[in-house]
Motif scaffolding. Structure first.
Motif, PDB file in Angstrom:
ATOM      1  N   ARG A 135       0.839  -1.201   0.000  1.00 36.97           N
ATOM      2  CA  ARG A 135       0.000   0.000   0.000  1.00 36.97           C
ATOM      3  C   ARG A 135       0.871   1.247   0.000  1.00 36.97           C
ATOM      4  N   THR A 136       0.475   2.211  -0.821  1.00 35.92           N
ATOM      5  CA  THR A 136       1.247   3.444  -0.964  1.00 35.92           C
ATOM      6  C   THR A 136       0.340   4.652  -0.754  1.00 35.92           C
ATOM      7  N   ALA A 137       0.964   5.784  -0.422  1.00 37.49           N
ATOM      8  CA  ALA A 137       0.262   7.062  -0.337  1.00 37.49           C
ATOM      9  C   ALA A 137       1.117   8.097  -1.055  1.00 37.49           C
ATOM     10  N   ASP A 138       0.530   8.750  -2.059  1.00 42.89           N
ATOM     11  CA  ASP A 138       1.274   9.688  -2.907  1.00 42.89           C
ATOM     12  C   ASP A 138       2.536   9.028  -3.474  1.00 42.89           C
ATOM     13  N   GLY A 139       2.419   7.735  -3.764  1.00 40.50           N
ATOM     14  CA  GLY A 139       3.522   6.992  -4.368  1.00 40.50           C
ATOM     15  C   GLY A 139       4.551   6.459  -3.399  1.00 40.50           C
ATOM     16  N   GLU A 140       4.438   6.793  -2.124  1.00 41.32           N
ATOM     17  CA  GLU A 140       5.416   6.340  -1.127  1.00 41.32           C
ATOM     18  C   GLU A 140       4.930   5.046  -0.474  1.00 41.32           C
ATOM     19  N   PRO A 141       5.740   3.985  -0.448  1.00 37.68           N
ATOM     20  CA  PRO A 141       5.310   2.738   0.205  1.00 37.68           C
ATOM     21  C   PRO A 141       5.199   2.918   1.710  1.00 37.68           C
ATOM     22  N   LEU A 142       4.044   2.530   2.271  1.00 39.75           N
ATOM     23  CA  LEU A 142       3.803   2.708   3.700  1.00 39.75           C
ATOM     24  C   LEU A 142       3.560   1.404   4.439  1.00 39.75           C
ATOM     25  N   SER A 143       2.939   0.437   3.776  1.00 35.75           N
ATOM     26  CA  SER A 143       2.604  -0.790   4.497  1.00 35.75           C
ATOM     27  C   SER A 143       2.442  -1.963   3.536  1.00 35.75           C
ATOM     28  N   ILE A 144       2.515  -3.151   4.114  1.00 31.04           N
ATOM     29  CA  ILE A 144       2.197  -4.386   3.410  1.00 31.04           C
ATOM     30  C   ILE A 144       1.028  -5.022   4.140  1.00 31.04           C
ATOM     31  N   GLU A 145      -0.057  -5.245   3.431  1.00 32.60           N
ATOM     32  CA  GLU A 145      -1.259  -5.821   4.035  1.00 32.60           C
ATOM     33  C   GLU A 145      -1.432  -7.253   3.557  1.00 32.60           C
ATOM     34  N   ARG A 146      -1.729  -8.129   4.507  1.00 21.03           N
ATOM     35  CA  ARG A 146      -1.996  -9.532   4.185  1.00 21.03           C
ATOM     36  C   ARG A 146      -3.355  -9.890   4.788  1.00 21.03           C
ATOM     37  N   ALA A 147      -4.347  -9.988   3.912  1.00 23.47           N
ATOM     38  CA  ALA A 147      -5.724 -10.212   4.351  1.00 23.47           C
ATOM     39  C   ALA A 147      -6.131 -11.659   4.103  1.00 23.47           C
ATOM     40  N   HIS A 148      -6.909 -12.203   5.036  1.00 24.53           N
ATOM     41  CA  HIS A 148      -7.452 -13.558   4.917  1.00 24.53           C
ATOM     42  C   HIS A 148      -8.963 -13.464   5.063  1.00 24.53           C
ATOM     43  N   ILE A 149      -9.689 -13.904   4.038  1.00 23.17           N
ATOM     44  CA  ILE A 149     -11.146 -13.790   4.008  1.00 23.17           C
ATOM     45  C   ILE A 149     -11.741 -15.141   3.632  1.00 23.17           C
ATOM     46  N   ALA A 217     -21.701  -8.109  11.425  1.00 25.94           N
ATOM     47  CA  ALA A 217     -22.850  -8.697  12.130  1.00 25.94           C
ATOM     48  C   ALA A 217     -22.435  -9.893  12.981  1.00 25.94           C
ATOM     49  N   GLY A 218     -21.313  -9.761  13.669  1.00 23.30           N
ATOM     50  CA  GLY A 218     -20.870 -10.797  14.594  1.00 23.30           C
ATOM     51  C   GLY A 218     -20.055 -11.907  13.975  1.00 23.30           C
ATOM     52  N   VAL A 219     -19.903 -11.911  12.654  1.00 20.20           N
ATOM     53  CA  VAL A 219     -19.131 -12.939  11.955  1.00 20.20           C
ATOM     54  C   VAL A 219     -17.769 -12.365  11.568  1.00 20.20           C
ATOM     55  N   CYS A 220     -16.689 -13.109  11.845  1.00 22.65           N
ATOM     56  CA  CYS A 220     -15.361 -12.643  11.463  1.00 22.65           C
ATOM     57  C   CYS A 220     -15.215 -12.770   9.950  1.00 22.65           C
ATOM     58  N   ALA A 221     -15.132 -11.615   9.287  1.00 24.85           N
ATOM     59  CA  ALA A 221     -15.057 -11.599   7.824  1.00 24.85           C
ATOM     60  C   ALA A 221     -13.633 -11.461   7.323  1.00 24.85           C
ATOM     61  N   GLU A 222     -12.716 -11.005   8.179  1.00 26.18           N
ATOM     62  CA  GLU A 222     -11.335 -10.818   7.747  1.00 26.18           C
ATOM     63  C   GLU A 222     -10.390 -10.963   8.929  1.00 26.18           C
ATOM     64  N   PHE A 223      -9.273 -11.628   8.686  1.00 27.05           N
ATOM     65  CA  PHE A 223      -8.143 -11.626   9.607  1.00 27.05           C
ATOM     66  C   PHE A 223      -6.983 -11.022   8.839  1.00 27.05           C
ATOM     67  N   GLY A 224      -6.512  -9.860   9.298  1.00 30.38           N
ATOM     68  CA  GLY A 224      -5.464  -9.151   8.584  1.00 30.38           C
ATOM     69  C   GLY A 224      -4.177  -9.070   9.390  1.00 30.38           C
ATOM     70  N   VAL A 225      -3.066  -9.238   8.707  1.00 38.18           N
ATOM     71  CA  VAL A 225      -1.732  -9.078   9.301  1.00 38.18           C
ATOM     72  C   VAL A 225      -0.999  -8.059   8.447  1.00 38.18           C
ATOM     73  N   SER A 226      -0.656  -6.914   9.040  1.00 36.26           N
ATOM     74  CA  SER A 226      -0.057  -5.822   8.269  1.00 36.26           C
ATOM     75  C   SER A 226       1.261  -5.382   8.877  1.00 36.26           C
ATOM     76  N   THR A 227       2.146  -4.927   8.015  1.00 40.44           N
ATOM     77  CA  THR A 227       3.442  -4.395   8.426  1.00 40.44           C
ATOM     78  C   THR A 227       3.518  -2.943   7.983  1.00 40.44           C
ATOM     79  N   TYR A 228       3.668  -2.037   8.951  1.00 37.67           N
ATOM     80  CA  TYR A 228       3.703  -0.598   8.676  1.00 37.67           C
ATOM     81  C   TYR A 228       5.088  -0.037   8.988  1.00 37.67           C
ATOM     82  N   ARG A 229       5.518   0.917   8.200  1.00 39.44           N
ATOM     83  CA  ARG A 229       6.783   1.599   8.460  1.00 39.44           C
ATOM     84  C   ARG A 229       6.685   2.399   9.759  1.00 39.44           C
ATOM     85  N   ALA A 230       7.536   2.070  10.723  1.00 37.37           N
ATOM     86  CA  ALA A 230       7.503   2.788  11.997  1.00 37.37           C
ATOM     87  C   ALA A 230       8.018   4.211  11.871  1.00 37.37           C
ATOM     88  N   ASP A 231       8.824   4.475  10.840  1.00 32.36           N
ATOM     89  CA  ASP A 231       9.360   5.830  10.676  1.00 32.36           C
ATOM     90  C   ASP A 231       8.345   6.790  10.067  1.00 32.36           C
TER      91      ASP A 231
END
Length: 246
Positions: A135-149, A217-231
């Motif tokens: 995932r990027t913002a204004d072209g700068e890489p900020l995070s890696i998202e890993r979604a499980h659905i 509505a009470g059902v787990c629809a996504e389990f996400g593991v993300s890595t964000y730049r701490a800086d």
């Protein structure tokens, strides 16, 4: 410009830190601008270069300045406050006036391990969409998202292009999954070599590791593991006084 007060109980390096911080926050030193050299600051404020270096080091460690070897020290882009609410990356960045972007790294259907099944509340071995995106913002890489659905909730999700698109908006519009609650865990960590390269971090760079379970509505629809730049991120929350027992 403010001056150093030699009679103040506040350490001189900290006074200089505050002066530089005021210049940054008042945009007298805008984003990307070079700050004066240690020699110039030392002469201007009648301080030792060691004291100047200590003040600058603090601002570098706080993410307000960044050093470029052989060129100097520059004002860094302000950190982004990590949204402690159930919102998509796309909506969050647009609300900040930034242009969100994404690049697919991996998309496939996997079988739920015992751990993944517990997180999603499904039987082990059930089919699960795995979606990994940079995932990027204004072209700068900020995070890696890993979604499980779970596939049972979004059967043909793998047929949809997610480029420049909010996954949460697609889940709502196509499958009627309105995410209305969630659980979030945040840990500090070190980027592995692959993630560091994608996020343009030095090897061993600091990251924030997020695990999120999102519910519809009470059902787990996504389990996400993300890595964000701490800086590039900081956390802010309200503090409340606990209710006292009478």
């Amino acid at each position: 410009m403010a001056q150093i007060d030699p009679d103040s109980p506040v350490p001189k390096y900290f006074q200089l830190r505050e002066i530089l911080l005021d210049l940054i926050e008042n945009n007298e030193l805008p984003i990307g601008a070079a700050i004066p050299s240690e020699r110039e600051l030392s002469q201007r404020f009648d301080l030792s270069r060691m004291t100047v270096r200590q003040a600058v080091d603090h601002l570098v460690s706080e993410g307000r300045l960044h050093r470029v070897p052989g060129k100097g020290t520059f004002v860094a882009r302000p950190k982004i406050e990590l949204a402690l609410q159930l919102t998509s990356f796309t909506d969050d960045m647009r609300a900040r006036g930034m242009e969100p972007g994404s690049r697919d790294l991996d998309r496939r259907v996997v079988r739920a391990s015992a751990h993944l099944a517990r997180q999603l509340g499904i039987p082990p071995g059930d089919a699960v969409h795995f979606i990994e995106r940079l995932r990027t913002a204004d072209g700068e890489p900020l995070s890696i998202e890993r979604a499980h659905i779970p596939v049972v909730l979004a059967p043909d999700l793998d047929a949809y292009d997610l480029t420049g698109r909010s996954l949460y908006a697609l889940l709502e519009s196509r499958y009627g999954l309105v995410l209305d609650a969630g659980e979030l865990t945040i840990d500090g960590g070190v980027a592995d070599p692959g993630d560091a390269d994608l996020l343009k971090l030095p090897r061993g760079g600091a990251v924030l590791l997020l695990q999120r379970r999102s519910f519809a509505a009470g059902v787990c629809a996504e389990f996400g593991v993300s890595t964000y730049r701490a800086d590039r991120y900081q956390l802010r929350t309200l503090l409340e006084i606990p209710t006292r027992r009478v």
